[in-house]
Design a protein around this motif. Structure first.
Motif, PDB file in Angstrom:
ATOM      1  N   ALA A   1      11.847 -31.326 -38.501  1.00 22.33           N
ATOM      2  CA  ALA A   1      12.529 -30.799 -39.613  1.00 22.33           C
ATOM      3  C   ALA A   1      11.559 -29.395 -39.234  1.00 22.33           C
ATOM      4  O   ALA A   1      10.491 -29.358 -39.250  1.00 22.33           O
ATOM      5  CB  ALA A   1      11.794 -31.209 -40.883  1.00 22.33           C
TER       6      ALA A   1
ATOM      7  N   ARG B   1       8.578 -41.751 -41.018  1.00 23.12           N
ATOM      8  CA  ARG B   1       9.858 -41.256 -41.844  1.00 23.12           C
ATOM      9  C   ARG B   1       9.887 -41.214 -43.161  1.00 23.12           C
ATOM     10  O   ARG B   1      10.306 -40.366 -43.924  1.00 23.12           O
ATOM     11  CB  ARG B   1      10.790 -42.196 -41.218  1.00 23.12           C
TER      12      ARG B   1
ATOM     13  N   GLN C   1      15.520 -32.410 -42.908  1.00 22.39           N
ATOM     14  CA  GLN C   1      15.225 -33.221 -41.851  1.00 22.39           C
ATOM     15  C   GLN C   1      16.463 -33.994 -41.111  1.00 22.39           C
ATOM     16  O   GLN C   1      17.557 -34.194 -41.719  1.00 22.39           O
ATOM     17  CB  GLN C   1      14.415 -34.562 -42.578  1.00 22.39           C
TER      18      GLN C   1
ATOM     19  N   LEU D   1       8.969 -33.694 -47.338  1.00 22.99           N
ATOM     20  CA  LEU D   1       9.936 -32.567 -46.961  1.00 22.99           C
ATOM     21  C   LEU D   1      10.983 -32.179 -48.104  1.00 22.99           C
ATOM     22  O   LEU D   1      11.275 -31.051 -48.288  1.00 22.99           O
ATOM     23  CB  LEU D   1      10.470 -32.678 -45.646  1.00 22.99           C
TER      24      LEU D   1
ATOM     25  N   TYR E   1       7.357 -38.538 -44.661  1.00 20.68           N
ATOM     26  CA  TYR E   1       7.878 -37.144 -44.445  1.00 20.68           C
ATOM     27  C   TYR E   1       8.980 -36.909 -45.182  1.00 20.68           C
ATOM     28  O   TYR E   1       9.373 -35.683 -45.668  1.00 20.68           O
ATOM     29  CB  TYR E   1       8.144 -36.791 -42.869  1.00 20.68           C
ATOM     30  N   SER E   2      10.246 -37.687 -45.108  1.00 25.62           N
ATOM     31  CA  SER E   2      11.149 -37.734 -46.031  1.00 25.62           C
ATOM     32  C   SER E   2      10.798 -37.071 -47.333  1.00 25.62           C
ATOM     33  O   SER E   2      11.455 -36.126 -47.936  1.00 25.62           O
ATOM     34  CB  SER E   2      12.146 -38.792 -46.129  1.00 25.62           C
TER      35      SER E   2
END
Length: 138
Positions: A50, A27, A41, A34, A30-31
């Motif tokens: 996402a 998490r 997200q 992205l 990717y946060s």
């Protein structure tokens, strides 16, 4: 009660699903990447998603995967690579031109689960639309 939902989908990939052992580490990873790519997200009941990517917890993980994210330009590819490394990713190929086709500029990192994640800019191009909008008003 009527629910209204709206999704924006890309034109190339329908979805990619990853089952990961360390959900919180993924998490965070990717946060970070992205956000650099400008992709929002969202939280699901037992996952986050996402666009076409869905990540959910599970043991054992289903295995390694390769995902290529589209980038708007070479600078975004470089920022993606830096954000990924800062968020716990490991280098798997620094930003640069690749031999896949002329203008293919990409960077590769391994996420906390060992999945090969790429950001790629294919060179200047015109898109007919930024995304396909899907609405559900039932």
């Amino acid at each position: 009660m009527v629910k209204f939902r709206e999704w924006h989908r890309g034109r190339l990939i329908d979805h990619v699903s990853l089952v990961v052992a360390d959900y919180e580490a993924c998490r965070r990873f990717y946060s970070a990447v992205l956000a650099v790519l400008g992709v929002p997200q969202f939280e699901g009941e037992d996952c986050f998603f996402a666009d076409e990517l869905v990540v959910s917890p599970g043991v054992p993980p289903t295995g390694r995967a390769h995902i290529a994210f589209q980038a708007a330009d070479e600078e975004t590819v470089r920022r993606f690579h830096a954000a990924a490394l800062a968020a716990g990713g490991r280098d798997n190929g620094p930003p640069g031109l690749r031999d896949y086709h002329p203008g293919y500029y990409a960077a590769f990192v391994l996420d906390p689960e060992g999945n090969n994640i790429e950001a790629v800019f294919h060179g200047p191009a015109r898109r007919s639309v930024p995304s396909v909008v899907i609405t559900d008003d039932t």
